[in-house]
Scaffold this active site. Structure first.
Site, PDB file in Angstrom:
ATOM      1  N   ASP A  66       0.680  -1.283   0.068  1.00  0.00           N
ATOM      2  CA  ASP A  66      -0.686   0.003   0.056  1.00  0.00           C
ATOM      3  C   ASP A  66       1.010   0.876  -0.009  1.00  0.00           C
ATOM      4  O   ASP A  66       0.613   1.991   0.607  1.00  0.00           O
ATOM      5  CB  ASP A  66      -1.333  -0.523   1.043  1.00  0.00           C
ATOM      6  CG  ASP A  66      -1.511   1.005   1.211  1.00  0.00           C
ATOM      7  OD1 ASP A  66      -2.188   2.268   0.249  1.00  0.00           O
ATOM      8  OD2 ASP A  66      -2.555   1.390   2.162  1.00  0.00           O
ATOM      9  N   ASP A 176      -5.516  -3.610  12.056  1.00  0.00           N
ATOM     10  CA  ASP A 176      -5.479  -2.269  12.913  1.00  0.00           C
ATOM     11  C   ASP A 176      -5.090  -2.763  14.665  1.00  0.00           C
ATOM     12  O   ASP A 176      -5.213  -4.400  15.225  1.00  0.00           O
ATOM     13  CB  ASP A 176      -7.021  -2.362  13.344  1.00  0.00           C
ATOM     14  CG  ASP A 176      -7.620  -1.603  12.091  1.00  0.00           C
ATOM     15  OD1 ASP A 176      -6.993  -1.929  10.471  1.00  0.00           O
ATOM     16  OD2 ASP A 176      -8.315  -0.860  12.527  1.00  0.00           O
ATOM     17  N   ASP A 206      -2.744   9.707   9.362  1.00  0.00           N
ATOM     18  CA  ASP A 206      -3.767   8.958   8.190  1.00  0.00           C
ATOM     19  C   ASP A 206      -4.951   7.553   9.104  1.00  0.00           C
ATOM     20  O   ASP A 206      -4.653   7.663  10.648  1.00  0.00           O
ATOM     21  CB  ASP A 206      -2.756   7.297   7.849  1.00  0.00           C
ATOM     22  CG  ASP A 206      -3.139   6.572   6.898  1.00  0.00           C
ATOM     23  OD1 ASP A 206      -3.219   7.041   5.921  1.00  0.00           O
ATOM     24  OD2 ASP A 206      -3.047   5.547   7.044  1.00  0.00           O
ATOM     25  N   TYR A 210     -11.003   5.312  13.242  1.00  0.00           N
ATOM     26  CA  TYR A 210     -10.333   4.187  12.939  1.00  0.00           C
ATOM     27  C   TYR A 210      -9.540   3.766  14.495  1.00  0.00           C
ATOM     28  O   TYR A 210     -10.152   2.124  13.870  1.00  0.00           O
ATOM     29  CB  TYR A 210     -10.148   3.445  11.813  1.00  0.00           C
ATOM     30  CG  TYR A 210     -10.330   3.789  10.475  1.00  0.00           C
ATOM     31  CD1 TYR A 210     -12.026   3.930  10.056  1.00  0.00           C
ATOM     32  CD2 TYR A 210     -10.171   5.625   9.869  1.00  0.00           C
ATOM     33  CE1 TYR A 210     -12.141   5.023   9.007  1.00  0.00           C
ATOM     34  CE2 TYR A 210     -10.348   5.567   8.287  1.00  0.00           C
ATOM     35  CZ  TYR A 210     -11.661   5.281   8.269  1.00  0.00           C
ATOM     36  OH  TYR A 210     -12.031   6.475   7.055  1.00  0.00           O
ATOM     37  N   GLU A 248      -6.198  13.339   8.983  1.00  0.00           N
ATOM     38  CA  GLU A 248      -6.993  12.716   7.064  1.00  0.00           C
ATOM     39  C   GLU A 248      -8.099  11.966   8.089  1.00  0.00           C
ATOM     40  O   GLU A 248      -8.654  10.701   8.749  1.00  0.00           O
ATOM     41  CB  GLU A 248      -5.965  11.743   6.724  1.00  0.00           C
ATOM     42  CG  GLU A 248      -6.857  11.409   5.056  1.00  0.00           C
ATOM     43  CD  GLU A 248      -6.651   9.898   5.231  1.00  0.00           C
ATOM     44  OE1 GLU A 248      -7.576   9.412   3.746  1.00  0.00           O
ATOM     45  OE2 GLU A 248      -6.083   9.056   5.380  1.00  0.00           O
ATOM     46  N   ASP A 314      -4.431   9.700  -3.392  1.00  0.00           N
ATOM     47  CA  ASP A 314      -5.378   8.744  -3.214  1.00  0.00           C
ATOM     48  C   ASP A 314      -6.342   8.749  -4.923  1.00  0.00           C
ATOM     49  O   ASP A 314      -6.987  10.242  -4.508  1.00  0.00           O
ATOM     50  CB  ASP A 314      -6.019   8.877  -2.442  1.00  0.00           C
ATOM     51  CG  ASP A 314      -5.875   7.909  -1.131  1.00  0.00           C
ATOM     52  OD1 ASP A 314      -4.497   7.624  -1.382  1.00  0.00           O
ATOM     53  OD2 ASP A 314      -5.572   8.733  -0.018  1.00  0.00           O
TER      54      ASP A 314
HETATM   55  C1  GLC Z   1      -5.264   6.824   3.823  1.00  0.00           C
HETATM   56  C2  GLC Z   1      -4.442   6.858   3.212  1.00  0.00           C
HETATM   57  C3  GLC Z   1      -3.885   5.696   1.840  1.00  0.00           C
HETATM   58  C4  GLC Z   1      -4.048   4.880   2.315  1.00  0.00           C
HETATM   59  C5  GLC Z   1      -4.622   4.585   3.232  1.00  0.00           C
HETATM   60  C6  GLC Z   1      -4.893   2.575   4.541  1.00  0.00           C
HETATM   61  O1  GLC Z   1      -6.297   6.957   3.634  1.00  0.00           O
HETATM   62  O2  GLC Z   1      -4.310   8.428   2.257  1.00  0.00           O
HETATM   63  O3  GLC Z   1      -3.243   5.611   0.638  1.00  0.00           O
HETATM   64  O4  GLC Z   1      -3.871   3.586   1.590  1.00  0.00           O
HETATM   65  O5  GLC Z   1      -4.823   5.027   4.343  1.00  0.00           O
HETATM   66  O6  GLC Z   1      -3.662   3.149   4.660  1.00  0.00           O
END
Ligand code: GLC
Ligand code: CA
Length: 547
Positions: A66, A176, A206, A210, A248, A314
């Site tokens: 990722d 997680d 990030d 969650y 984010e 993204d």
């Molecule tokens: C955030 C990042 C994304 C990533 C995700 C999981 O949304 O912007 O690029 O895949 O987290 O870490």
């Protein structure tokens, strides 16, 4: 008694942030991948552009499933980018030029290759078992949505080694972390201190919503998550004043603004609700989507700030629109299914806007004038194209185009060694779309943007002022007034393709003289009658109102 001195404005309120992908920016050792030394050699470009802060996508060791958001070691850097010493040099070189550097703080999950997870898999006897979220049934937390809906079918994955299921909000290979476990919280605080001690200027945090789960909830925005963020913030305030926490949190306004707390959680958060509506308003030629959402955003604490963006690494997410609006956006912006991913569109700014320079300028002009701090995604300042035939989100992460030399000046490696090909399709070919070309062309997008950012800098009101919409009868026109101390800035945008007449009621501003600040042109003074303007298709005016 001495009056308490006015608090200084925090640096992020007047900054311009530039998001960049180290692998895609500049290769310094000819292996076809960008690295710290390459980036250092391009810092002057960023200073020249008018950027104050660079945000680096993940630089940690990672299997790269990722793109580095799957971390195996929070205390290292990926060897392809360089060594920790190289990273320190990057900080030193950036700071020497007055640039701040923020990194990624991925709290929510690790890679399944992380030592903690490899230990945890051994079962409940392992010291790291409780670092992750386990269950003997995949039926728990049924109310949580699946975020990577095109790629995953469940938030639980079965672990063959211990016969249990582990929880993951993103890819199956990103388990997680379990924030109920105080050891996990301690570890992450240690990570934060480690990077800030080294001199990093803060983090883009990030996947914030969650961190904690709860039965019968959406497993997003739980009070425990806010409590942990408050704990992190208090450490920052005490030990690292000036360091930035940028959230984010892709959430609706009501949930999103809670991440500012009472000025005791995040300093900044991305304005996710606004972003898709900028594109919608443009397509519908109607100011409604922008005005409505901005009015729905509650006032944020004085020290806080929105991060304003059009695109990032993204897909352009369309989670925060209704199903109907999403269908509409797919229809008008991603006719080809190949352009869609999860609930979003995986395209760069220029291709999204049909490579229409006027539309690109218009959306940027709105972004740069609404209250907040603009965030530019690397390559969008020269109108780079994308490659929708690369999988996942890789199509918007191709190498930066510097010039028309081999590999667009990105790398001296053999073209077939590049981590991803440069863009060669006819419209966005690197031969014509590149930094050098744009620098030499006075009327290029790059030079337009640079000029706009420069002007914006001379009016701190843009980063800090209060926003008031004005409603002309002609709904194709977006009008707002930004006020800060005694500065008044009137911004007028034509969201339609054709010239429009617009009468703006400026009764309370009678006697003021509008000076258009991009072109430095004096307009007739505001009189008794509504102020008449006739912007061209996608035209705009940014006025400084002088008494
Ligand atoms: C955030 C990042 C994304 C990533 C995700 C999981 O949304 O912007 O690029 O895949 O987290 O870490
Ligand atoms: Ca390299």
């Amino acid at each position: 008694m001495e009056e308490k001195s006015k608090q200084e404005t925090p640096w992020y309120k007047n900054a311009v942030i530039y998001e960049l992908y180290v692998r895609g920016f500049q290769d310094g050792n000819k292996d076809g991948r960008g690295d710290f030394w390459g980036l250092i050699s391009r810092l002057d470009y960023l200073v020249d552009l008018g950027v104050d802060c660079i945000w680096l996508m993940p630089i940690y060791p990672s299997p790269g499933k990722d793109d580095g958001y799957d971390i195996t070691d929070y205390y290292g850097v990926s060897p392809e980018y360089g060594t920790i010493e190289d990273f320190r040099s990057l900080l030193y070189q950036a700071h020497g030029r007055g640039l701040k550097v923020i990194g990624e703080l991925v709290l929510n999950h690790t890679s399944d290759q992380h030592r903690w997870f490899r230990e945890a898999k051994k079962g409940p006897g392992s010291a790291y078992f409780d670092f992750y979220v386990w269950s003997d049934t995949p039926e728990k937390y049924k109310d949580a949505r699946i975020i990577f809906s095109d790629l995953e079918t469940s938030n639980w994955t079965y672990c063959k080694e211990n016969g249990l299921y582990y929880w993951h909000r993103f890819f199956y290979h990103q388990p997680d972390l379990n924030y109920e476990n105080p050891k996990v919280r301690e570890e992450m605080i240690r990570v934060i201190r480690y990077w800030l001690d080294m001199g990093l200027d803060g983090f883009r945090v990030d996947a914030v919503p969650y961190l904690y789960e709860g039965e019968g909830t959406s497993c997003e925005n739980l009070p425990e998550t806010h409590a942990f963020i408050k704990e992190i913030r208090s450490i920052i305030d005490r030990e690292y004043p000036g360091a930035l926490l940028l959230a984010e949190a892709n959430q609706w306004p009501e949930d999103l603004v809670r991440y500012f707390g009472e000025g005791d959680e995040f300093h900044m958060a991305f304005n996710f609700p606004l972003m898709p509506r900028l594109f919608m308003a443009l397509r519908q030629e109607h100011h409604g989507p922008i005005v409505d959402i901005m009015k729905r955003l509650p006032k944020i604490p004085e020290s806080c700030q929105w991060a304003m963006f059009l695109r990032n690494h993204d897909e352009m997410t369309l989670e925060l629109v209704t199903d109907e609006e999403r269908d509409y956006m797919f229809h008008v912006y991603a006719e080809d299914k190949q352009m869609r991913l999860n609930k979003g569109i995986r395209r760069r700014l220029a291709p999204l806007l049909g490579n229409d320079r006027k539309k690109i300028e218009l959306l940027n002009a709105i972004l740069f004038t609404l209250p907040g701090t603009p965030v530019i995604y690397y390559g969008d300042e020269i109108g780079m194209g994308d490659n929708i035939f690369l999988g996942d989100r890789n199509g918007v992460r191709t190498p930066m185009h510097w010039n028309d030399n081999k590999n667009a000046g990105f790398s001296e490696a053999q073209p077939s060694r590049l981590y991803a090909p440069v863009i060669t399709d006819p419209v966005y070919n690197f031969n014509s779309i590149n930094v050098e070309e744009d620098k030499n062309n006075k009327s290029s997008l790059l030079n337009w943007l640079k000029h706009f950012l420069f002007i914006r800098k001379t009016f701190p009101a843009f980063g800090r002022g209060s926003l008031n919409f004005i409603y002309p009868d002609n709904k194709k026109i977006l009008v707002y007034l930004i006020e800060h101390e005694d500065v008044k800035l009137l911004c007028v945008f034509n969201l339609s393709a054709s010239s429009q007449p617009v009468e703006i009621n400026l009764q309370s501003l009678r006697g003021y003289t509008p000076i258009e600040i991009i072109g430095a042109t004096i307009f007739p003074a505001i009189g008794e009658l509504p102020y008449l303007l006739t912007p061209n298709g996608y035209g705009y005016y940014i006025f400084n109102l002088m008494e």
